[in-house]
Design a protein around this motif. Structure first.
Motif, PDB file in Angstrom:
ATOM      1  N   ARG A  37       0.677  -1.188  -0.179  1.00  0.00           N
ATOM      2  CA  ARG A  37      -0.195   0.580   0.398  1.00  0.00           C
ATOM      3  C   ARG A  37       0.707   0.938  -0.060  1.00  0.00           C
ATOM      4  O   ARG A  37       0.482   2.821  -0.963  1.00  0.00           O
ATOM      5  CB  ARG A  37      -1.100   0.114   1.512  1.00  0.00           C
ATOM      6  CG  ARG A  37      -1.907  -0.560   0.716  1.00  0.00           C
ATOM      7  CD  ARG A  37      -3.362  -0.877   1.891  1.00  0.00           C
ATOM      8  NE  ARG A  37      -3.835   0.623   2.506  1.00  0.00           N
ATOM      9  CZ  ARG A  37      -4.640   1.185   2.711  1.00  0.00           C
ATOM     10  NH1 ARG A  37      -5.775   0.034   2.021  1.00  0.00           N
ATOM     11  NH2 ARG A  37      -5.060   2.567   2.585  1.00  0.00           N
ATOM     12  N   TYR A  38       1.505   1.333   1.057  1.00  0.00           N
ATOM     13  CA  TYR A  38       2.728   2.148   0.969  1.00  0.00           C
ATOM     14  C   TYR A  38       3.070   2.965  -0.974  1.00  0.00           C
ATOM     15  O   TYR A  38       3.467   3.492  -1.260  1.00  0.00           O
ATOM     16  CB  TYR A  38       3.851   2.215   1.738  1.00  0.00           C
ATOM     17  CG  TYR A  38       4.763   2.931   1.824  1.00  0.00           C
ATOM     18  CD1 TYR A  38       4.380   4.301   3.075  1.00  0.00           C
ATOM     19  CD2 TYR A  38       5.688   2.841   1.970  1.00  0.00           C
ATOM     20  CE1 TYR A  38       5.204   5.016   2.681  1.00  0.00           C
ATOM     21  CE2 TYR A  38       7.095   4.294   2.002  1.00  0.00           C
ATOM     22  CZ  TYR A  38       6.723   5.546   2.740  1.00  0.00           C
ATOM     23  OH  TYR A  38       7.420   6.512   2.313  1.00  0.00           O
ATOM     24  N   ASN A  39       4.086   1.576  -0.727  1.00  0.00           N
ATOM     25  CA  ASN A  39       4.710   1.538  -2.144  1.00  0.00           C
ATOM     26  C   ASN A  39       3.589   2.479  -3.616  1.00  0.00           C
ATOM     27  O   ASN A  39       3.891   3.372  -4.606  1.00  0.00           O
ATOM     28  CB  ASN A  39       5.270   0.137  -2.572  1.00  0.00           C
ATOM     29  CG  ASN A  39       5.977   0.570  -4.476  1.00  0.00           C
ATOM     30  OD1 ASN A  39       7.702   1.192  -3.673  1.00  0.00           O
ATOM     31  ND2 ASN A  39       6.018  -0.220  -5.161  1.00  0.00           N
ATOM     32  N   SER A  40       2.087   1.538  -3.569  1.00  0.00           N
ATOM     33  CA  SER A  40       1.376   1.871  -4.469  1.00  0.00           C
ATOM     34  C   SER A  40       1.333   3.598  -4.432  1.00  0.00           C
ATOM     35  O   SER A  40       1.320   4.075  -4.834  1.00  0.00           O
ATOM     36  CB  SER A  40       0.090   1.122  -4.593  1.00  0.00           C
ATOM     37  OG  SER A  40      -0.576   1.997  -5.351  1.00  0.00           O
ATOM     38  N   THR A  41       1.050   3.889  -2.759  1.00  0.00           N
ATOM     39  CA  THR A  41       0.667   5.347  -2.866  1.00  0.00           C
ATOM     40  C   THR A  41       1.464   6.112  -3.576  1.00  0.00           C
ATOM     41  O   THR A  41       1.725   7.041  -3.942  1.00  0.00           O
ATOM     42  CB  THR A  41       0.609   5.509  -1.403  1.00  0.00           C
ATOM     43  OG1 THR A  41      -0.596   4.570  -0.850  1.00  0.00           O
ATOM     44  CG2 THR A  41       0.773   7.236  -1.805  1.00  0.00           C
ATOM     45  N   ILE A  42       3.187   5.876  -2.934  1.00  0.00           N
ATOM     46  CA  ILE A  42       4.653   6.570  -3.518  1.00  0.00           C
ATOM     47  C   ILE A  42       4.690   6.731  -5.139  1.00  0.00           C
ATOM     48  O   ILE A  42       4.784   7.117  -5.855  1.00  0.00           O
ATOM     49  CB  ILE A  42       5.944   5.769  -2.862  1.00  0.00           C
ATOM     50  CG1 ILE A  42       5.791   6.076  -1.405  1.00  0.00           C
ATOM     51  CG2 ILE A  42       7.020   6.419  -3.761  1.00  0.00           C
ATOM     52  CD1 ILE A  42       6.984   5.317  -1.025  1.00  0.00           C
ATOM     53  N   SER A  46       4.293  10.355  -7.255  1.00  0.00           N
ATOM     54  CA  SER A  46       5.199  10.162  -7.989  1.00  0.00           C
ATOM     55  C   SER A  46       4.993  10.762  -9.950  1.00  0.00           C
ATOM     56  O   SER A  46       5.131  11.337  -9.834  1.00  0.00           O
ATOM     57  CB  SER A  46       6.063   9.191  -8.699  1.00  0.00           C
ATOM     58  OG  SER A  46       7.280   9.336  -9.490  1.00  0.00           O
ATOM     59  N   ALA A  47       3.294   9.717  -9.879  1.00  0.00           N
ATOM     60  CA  ALA A  47       3.376   9.886 -11.488  1.00  0.00           C
ATOM     61  C   ALA A  47       1.843  11.060 -11.267  1.00  0.00           C
ATOM     62  O   ALA A  47       2.275  12.148 -12.513  1.00  0.00           O
ATOM     63  CB  ALA A  47       2.242   8.569 -11.534  1.00  0.00           C
ATOM     64  N   ALA A  48       1.407  11.414 -10.542  1.00  0.00           N
ATOM     65  CA  ALA A  48       0.622  12.364 -10.350  1.00  0.00           C
ATOM     66  C   ALA A  48       1.275  14.047 -10.235  1.00  0.00           C
ATOM     67  O   ALA A  48       1.363  14.794 -11.265  1.00  0.00           O
ATOM     68  CB  ALA A  48      -0.088  12.601  -9.104  1.00  0.00           C
ATOM     69  N   THR A  49       2.648  13.831  -9.552  1.00  0.00           N
ATOM     70  CA  THR A  49       3.746  15.291  -9.409  1.00  0.00           C
ATOM     71  C   THR A  49       4.823  15.485 -10.352  1.00  0.00           C
ATOM     72  O   THR A  49       5.601  16.511 -10.519  1.00  0.00           O
ATOM     73  CB  THR A  49       4.270  14.804  -8.414  1.00  0.00           C
ATOM     74  OG1 THR A  49       5.067  14.615  -7.789  1.00  0.00           O
ATOM     75  CG2 THR A  49       2.910  15.441  -7.107  1.00  0.00           C
ATOM     76  N   ASP A  55      12.408   2.580  -8.737  1.00  0.00           N
ATOM     77  CA  ASP A  55      10.998   1.640  -7.637  1.00  0.00           C
ATOM     78  C   ASP A  55      12.095   0.130  -7.081  1.00  0.00           C
ATOM     79  O   ASP A  55      12.298  -0.834  -7.823  1.00  0.00           O
ATOM     80  CB  ASP A  55      10.129   1.097  -8.545  1.00  0.00           C
ATOM     81  CG  ASP A  55       9.634   0.444  -8.023  1.00  0.00           C
ATOM     82  OD1 ASP A  55       8.945  -0.009  -6.682  1.00  0.00           O
ATOM     83  OD2 ASP A  55       8.407  -0.422  -8.978  1.00  0.00           O
ATOM     84  N   VAL A  56      12.343   0.801  -5.977  1.00  0.00           N
ATOM     85  CA  VAL A  56      13.698  -0.465  -5.842  1.00  0.00           C
ATOM     86  C   VAL A  56      12.954  -1.854  -4.611  1.00  0.00           C
ATOM     87  O   VAL A  56      12.784  -2.667  -5.027  1.00  0.00           O
ATOM     88  CB  VAL A  56      14.145   0.438  -4.453  1.00  0.00           C
ATOM     89  CG1 VAL A  56      14.545  -0.604  -3.594  1.00  0.00           C
ATOM     90  CG2 VAL A  56      14.846   1.593  -4.716  1.00  0.00           C
ATOM     91  N   ARG A  57      11.052  -1.226  -4.868  1.00  0.00           N
ATOM     92  CA  ARG A  57      10.828  -2.677  -4.312  1.00  0.00           C
ATOM     93  C   ARG A  57      10.080  -2.892  -5.135  1.00  0.00           C
ATOM     94  O   ARG A  57      10.919  -4.436  -5.568  1.00  0.00           O
ATOM     95  CB  ARG A  57       9.485  -2.165  -3.487  1.00  0.00           C
ATOM     96  CG  ARG A  57       8.517  -3.459  -3.062  1.00  0.00           C
ATOM     97  CD  ARG A  57       7.105  -2.985  -2.497  1.00  0.00           C
ATOM     98  NE  ARG A  57       6.659  -3.800  -1.695  1.00  0.00           N
ATOM     99  CZ  ARG A  57       5.297  -5.004  -2.364  1.00  0.00           C
ATOM    100  NH1 ARG A  57       4.831  -4.291  -3.262  1.00  0.00           N
ATOM    101  NH2 ARG A  57       4.796  -5.627  -1.703  1.00  0.00           N
TER     102      ARG A  57
END
Length: 66
Positions: A37-42, A46-49, A55-57
């Motif tokens: 969930r945390y990675n998805s939010t990041i 990132s895409a929005a801004t 993407d290390v994960r």
């Protein structure tokens, strides 16, 4: 990644820390869920801004034998 091993490492095998962490997580198996969930939010932010992202994960998930 083994959730139990990760949990032990994060909690430093401290019973009090384990209780505190589990109070928030609910169970050890939720570790992966929260990471996802945390990675998805990041990724979305990132895409929005238009912020560059590494993407290390995602890279680690592609090579689970690391």
């Amino acid at each position: 990644m083994n959730a139990e091993n990760h949990f032990k490492r994060v909690s430093t095998n401290n019973p009090e820390a384990e209780r505190n962490i589990l109070q928030r997580l609910g169970s050890v198996t939720k570790i992966h869920w929260w990471q996802e969930r945390y990675n998805s939010t990041i990724l979305k932010v990132s895409a929005a801004t238009g912020t560059p992202l590494i993407d290390v994960r995602g890279a680690f998930l592609e090579h689970p034998d690391l």
